[in-house]
Design an enzyme around this catalytic site. Sequence first.
Site, PDB file in Angstrom:
ATOM      1  N   ASP A 126      -9.233   2.614  22.120  1.00  0.00           N
ATOM      2  CA  ASP A 126      -7.937   2.307  22.817  1.00  0.00           C
ATOM      3  C   ASP A 126      -8.229   2.275  24.608  1.00  0.00           C
ATOM      4  N   PHE A 144      -8.965  -9.348  25.405  1.00  0.00           N
ATOM      5  CA  PHE A 144      -8.118  -9.581  23.976  1.00  0.00           C
ATOM      6  C   PHE A 144      -7.217  -8.711  24.243  1.00  0.00           C
ATOM      7  N   SER A 194       0.566  -8.753  19.896  1.00  0.00           N
ATOM      8  CA  SER A 194       0.598 -10.900  19.931  1.00  0.00           C
ATOM      9  C   SER A 194       1.263 -10.834  19.872  1.00  0.00           C
ATOM     10  N   THR A 236      -1.500 -16.131  28.234  1.00  0.00           N
ATOM     11  CA  THR A 236      -1.191 -17.502  27.147  1.00  0.00           C
ATOM     12  C   THR A 236       0.284 -18.292  28.274  1.00  0.00           C
ATOM     13  N   ASP A 237       0.586 -19.137  27.852  1.00  0.00           N
ATOM     14  CA  ASP A 237       1.098 -20.517  28.017  1.00  0.00           C
ATOM     15  C   ASP A 237       2.869 -19.613  27.589  1.00  0.00           C
ATOM     16  N   GLU A 238       3.096 -18.111  27.119  1.00  0.00           N
ATOM     17  CA  GLU A 238       4.498 -17.949  26.836  1.00  0.00           C
ATOM     18  C   GLU A 238       4.499 -16.912  28.099  1.00  0.00           C
ATOM     19  N   TYR A 292       7.682  -9.758  24.503  1.00  0.00           N
ATOM     20  CA  TYR A 292       5.796  -9.977  24.069  1.00  0.00           C
ATOM     21  C   TYR A 292       5.402 -10.179  25.866  1.00  0.00           C
ATOM     22  N   SER A 337       5.935  -8.938  28.581  1.00  0.00           N
ATOM     23  CA  SER A 337       4.534  -7.454  29.263  1.00  0.00           C
ATOM     24  C   SER A 337       3.266  -8.479  29.677  1.00  0.00           C
ATOM     25  N   LYS A 338       2.669  -9.924  29.133  1.00  0.00           N
ATOM     26  CA  LYS A 338       1.763 -10.595  29.227  1.00  0.00           C
ATOM     27  C   LYS A 338       1.921 -10.746  30.784  1.00  0.00           C
ATOM     28  N   VAL A 346      11.125 -20.930   7.746  1.00  0.00           N
ATOM     29  CA  VAL A 346      11.508 -21.449   8.698  1.00  0.00           C
ATOM     30  C   VAL A 346      12.674 -20.695   9.682  1.00  0.00           C
ATOM     31  N   PRO A 404      16.126 -14.458  18.304  1.00  0.00           N
ATOM     32  CA  PRO A 404      16.892 -14.316  19.168  1.00  0.00           C
ATOM     33  C   PRO A 404      15.486 -14.669  20.269  1.00  0.00           C
ATOM     34  N   GLY A 405      16.664 -15.252  21.177  1.00  0.00           N
ATOM     35  CA  GLY A 405      16.031 -16.031  22.368  1.00  0.00           C
ATOM     36  C   GLY A 405      14.407 -16.830  22.251  1.00  0.00           C
ATOM     37  N   HIS A 406      14.799 -17.911  21.014  1.00  0.00           N
ATOM     38  CA  HIS A 406      13.285 -18.641  20.434  1.00  0.00           C
ATOM     39  C   HIS A 406      13.326 -19.724  21.155  1.00  0.00           C
TER      40      HIS A 406
HETATM   41  P1  NAD Z   1      -4.176  -9.915  17.475  1.00  0.00           P
HETATM   42  O1  NAD Z   1      -3.333  -9.138  17.480  1.00  0.00           O
HETATM   43  O2  NAD Z   1      -4.677 -11.516  16.828  1.00  0.00           O
HETATM   44  O3  NAD Z   1      -5.725  -9.171  17.869  1.00  0.00           O
HETATM   45  C1  NAD Z   1      -5.423  -8.162  18.955  1.00  0.00           C
HETATM   46  C2  NAD Z   1      -6.579  -7.248  18.767  1.00  0.00           C
HETATM   47  O4  NAD Z   1      -6.385  -6.198  19.880  1.00  0.00           O
HETATM   48  C3  NAD Z   1      -6.478  -6.477  17.055  1.00  0.00           C
HETATM   49  O5  NAD Z   1      -8.142  -6.291  16.841  1.00  0.00           O
HETATM   50  C4  NAD Z   1      -5.704  -4.999  17.603  1.00  0.00           C
HETATM   51  O6  NAD Z   1      -6.712  -3.854  16.957  1.00  0.00           O
HETATM   52  C5  NAD Z   1      -7.023  -4.907  19.456  1.00  0.00           C
HETATM   53  N1  NAD Z   1      -5.733  -3.712  20.091  1.00  0.00           N
HETATM   54  C6  NAD Z   1      -4.824  -3.309  20.085  1.00  0.00           C
HETATM   55  N2  NAD Z   1      -3.657  -2.692  20.999  1.00  0.00           N
HETATM   56  C7  NAD Z   1      -5.020  -2.127  21.807  1.00  0.00           C
HETATM   57  C8  NAD Z   1      -5.565  -1.423  22.470  1.00  0.00           C
HETATM   58  N3  NAD Z   1      -4.684  -0.687  22.719  1.00  0.00           N
HETATM   59  N4  NAD Z   1      -7.184  -1.261  22.128  1.00  0.00           N
HETATM   60  C9  NAD Z   1      -8.165  -1.845  21.999  1.00  0.00           C
HETATM   61  N5  NAD Z   1      -7.240  -2.698  21.315  1.00  0.00           N
HETATM   62  C10 NAD Z   1      -6.389  -2.959  20.875  1.00  0.00           C
HETATM   63  O7  NAD Z   1      -4.032 -11.305  18.593  1.00  0.00           O
HETATM   64  P2  NAD Z   1      -4.546 -12.580  18.839  1.00  0.00           P
HETATM   65  O8  NAD Z   1      -4.033 -13.317  18.472  1.00  0.00           O
HETATM   66  O9  NAD Z   1      -5.860 -12.404  18.848  1.00  0.00           O
HETATM   67  O10 NAD Z   1      -4.497 -13.011  20.260  1.00  0.00           O
HETATM   68  C11 NAD Z   1      -5.656 -12.227  21.806  1.00  0.00           C
HETATM   69  C12 NAD Z   1      -4.943 -12.244  23.161  1.00  0.00           C
HETATM   70  O11 NAD Z   1      -4.883 -13.828  23.232  1.00  0.00           O
HETATM   71  C13 NAD Z   1      -4.178 -11.805  23.398  1.00  0.00           C
HETATM   72  O12 NAD Z   1      -3.770 -10.998  24.421  1.00  0.00           O
HETATM   73  C14 NAD Z   1      -3.139 -12.540  23.069  1.00  0.00           C
HETATM   74  O13 NAD Z   1      -1.423 -12.109  24.311  1.00  0.00           O
HETATM   75  C15 NAD Z   1      -3.552 -13.707  23.652  1.00  0.00           C
HETATM   76  N6  NAD Z   1      -3.586 -15.311  23.125  1.00  0.00           N
HETATM   77  C16 NAD Z   1      -2.984 -14.958  21.929  1.00  0.00           C
HETATM   78  C17 NAD Z   1      -2.873 -16.900  21.651  1.00  0.00           C
HETATM   79  C18 NAD Z   1      -2.227 -17.259  20.308  1.00  0.00           C
HETATM   80  O14 NAD Z   1      -2.049 -17.922  19.482  1.00  0.00           O
HETATM   81  N7  NAD Z   1      -2.762 -16.382  19.303  1.00  0.00           N
HETATM   82  C19 NAD Z   1      -2.367 -18.032  22.888  1.00  0.00           C
HETATM   83  C20 NAD Z   1      -2.640 -17.447  23.683  1.00  0.00           C
HETATM   84  C21 NAD Z   1      -3.508 -16.333  23.822  1.00  0.00           C
HETATM   85  P1  TYD Z   2       3.896 -17.544  15.996  1.00  0.00           P
HETATM   86  O1  TYD Z   2       3.288 -17.985  14.876  1.00  0.00           O
HETATM   87  O2  TYD Z   2       5.017 -16.497  15.789  1.00  0.00           O
HETATM   88  O3  TYD Z   2       4.345 -17.791  17.349  1.00  0.00           O
HETATM   89  P2  TYD Z   2       4.418 -18.200  19.045  1.00  0.00           P
HETATM   90  O4  TYD Z   2       6.141 -16.938  18.716  1.00  0.00           O
HETATM   91  O5  TYD Z   2       3.390 -16.861  19.996  1.00  0.00           O
HETATM   92  O6  TYD Z   2       4.736 -18.863  19.147  1.00  0.00           O
HETATM   93  O7  TYD Z   2       4.912 -18.502  15.922  1.00  0.00           O
HETATM   94  C1  TYD Z   2       5.277 -20.873  15.886  1.00  0.00           C
HETATM   95  C2  TYD Z   2       6.921 -20.690  16.184  1.00  0.00           C
HETATM   96  O8  TYD Z   2       6.829 -20.846  14.204  1.00  0.00           O
HETATM   97  C3  TYD Z   2       7.254 -20.646  16.830  1.00  0.00           C
HETATM   98  O9  TYD Z   2       8.634 -21.678  16.830  1.00  0.00           O
HETATM   99  C4  TYD Z   2       8.516 -19.352  15.591  1.00  0.00           C
HETATM  100  C5  TYD Z   2       7.997 -19.739  14.489  1.00  0.00           C
HETATM  101  N1  TYD Z   2       8.057 -18.830  12.859  1.00  0.00           N
HETATM  102  C6  TYD Z   2       8.989 -19.851  12.332  1.00  0.00           C
HETATM  103  O10 TYD Z   2       9.809 -20.958  11.971  1.00  0.00           O
HETATM  104  N2  TYD Z   2       8.947 -18.700  10.991  1.00  0.00           N
HETATM  105  C7  TYD Z   2       7.729 -17.623  10.593  1.00  0.00           C
HETATM  106  O11 TYD Z   2       7.902 -16.926   9.853  1.00  0.00           O
HETATM  107  C8  TYD Z   2       7.030 -17.161  11.952  1.00  0.00           C
HETATM  108  C9  TYD Z   2       6.021 -16.835  12.154  1.00  0.00           C
HETATM  109  C10 TYD Z   2       7.005 -18.052  12.982  1.00  0.00           C
END
Ligand code: NAD
Ligand code: TYD
Length: 350
Positions: free
Chosen positions: A60, A82, A86, A140-142, A165, A168-169, A221, A289-291
């Site tokens: 962890d 990473f 997420s 993240t851009d979020e 989410y 927290s980021k 959707v 919510p809050g989309h």
């Molecule tokens: P993911 O959820 O697929 O993977 C997260 C990984 O972190 C998992 O392997 C999980 O086991 C591990 N993890 C969670 N809690 C942990 C802890 N306490 N200690 C150690 N390991 C732990 O996420 P992802 O989509 O691969 O995203 C990776 C990073 O990139 C995240 O920080 C996310 O915020 C960022 N990010 C993701 C996206 C996206 O589109 N997926 C875009 C921009 C940034």
């Molecule tokens: P997601 O992959 O959860 O990424 P993020 O919310 O971090 O952008 O969702 C991408 C977009 O798709 C977001 O606008 C929410 C929408 N979405 C749906 O419409 N249906 C779904 O079941 C999911 C998971 C996401």
Amino acid sequence: MRRVLVTGGAGFIGSNFVRYFLEHYNCEKLVNLDLLTYAGNLENLSGIEEDLRYSFVKGDIRDSVLVGRLFAEYGFDTVVNFAAESHVDRSITDPDIFLTTNIIGTQVLLEAAKQAWKLAPQDKYSREYREGVRYLQVSTDEVYGALGPEGKFAETTPLTPNSPYSASKASADMIVRAYYKTYGLPVNITRCSNNYGPYQFPEKLIPLMIHNAQADKPLPVYGDGMQIRDWLYVEDHCSAICTVLERGIPGEIYNVGGNNEKANIEIVRLILKELNKPESLIAHVQDRPGHDRRYAIDNGKITSELGWQPVHTFEEGIVRTIHWYLRNPDWLEHVTSGIYADYYKKMYGE
Ligand code: NAD
Ligand code: TYD
């Protein structure tokens, strides 16, 4: 040659990064620290275990004793964080763990890096660190919140996160900034747009829709489906992180994106077309919510200052991605059984 700690390397982007880094860089050691939550899957790394430069540690990032011991044992000069909770929808139903993992976990890693890398750890005024060390926070851009129909997120855009989410980021980014400003720790933050590609957990839009369409299940959707995300193929995100590790200026933030805005409904239709499935599978469900309505990244800083460019077009990347999931039914089957199936029922019913 780098000695790298990758956290969350069994997740979607982390596992793609581990593969990419070992393939493209002559690193000396890469340790993957991952708690293997529901989102962490060692199958994502099959074959990599044979590489003698690679080690996996189940643990962890919030465990400061473990993280300190790993720094002492492996002598890291680079950290790429990473590890995170997420998924926005999970953060809406269960925010607590997002705060501890994403914020506290980040601070534990920063503190361990400071202790290990600072030349005079007892001197609170010293800002001297070992040569060549770097902490990179994958953000993240979020964190920037939502856009209207016009404009893009720049690194100077104020942080206005809307979900637990993204809040927290954003908090983690603030702690990273504080370690740079207060202690001089050499850090970077990358803020990437939505990623897609192989090994993405099928709770996220693209793999979820591929999975459901294949099984002739409804495609949920949210709302009108006109929300816009700026999609980047995961390998391009990995190359951007490597570019920042190589050439990023300490303390700087770099946005990462490929100028590829798409409405969710467009992507869903494209997936159905590629899989030869009817649009009648589309089911508009209650909105999140809050989309956030729209995300779009201005990538001018990383492209002009560091010379990074994405190489995958969306048209090619999405087809490649769909076919990866089609070729890997066992992977999908394994991750959609057990814990994930329970979560799925809670979110969408049967
Ligand atoms: P993911 O959820 O697929 O993977 C997260 C990984 O972190 C998992 O392997 C999980 O086991 C591990 N993890 C969670 N809690 C942990 C802890 N306490 N200690 C150690 N390991 C732990 O996420 P992802 O989509 O691969 O995203 C990776 C990073 O990139 C995240 O920080 C996310 O915020 C960022 N990010 C993701 C996206 C996206 O589109 N997926 C875009 C921009 C940034
Ligand atoms: P997601 O992959 O959860 O990424 P993020 O919310 O971090 O952008 O969702 C991408 C977009 O798709 C977001 O606008 C929410 C929408 N979405 C749906 O419409 N249906 C779904 O079941 C999911 C998971 C996401």
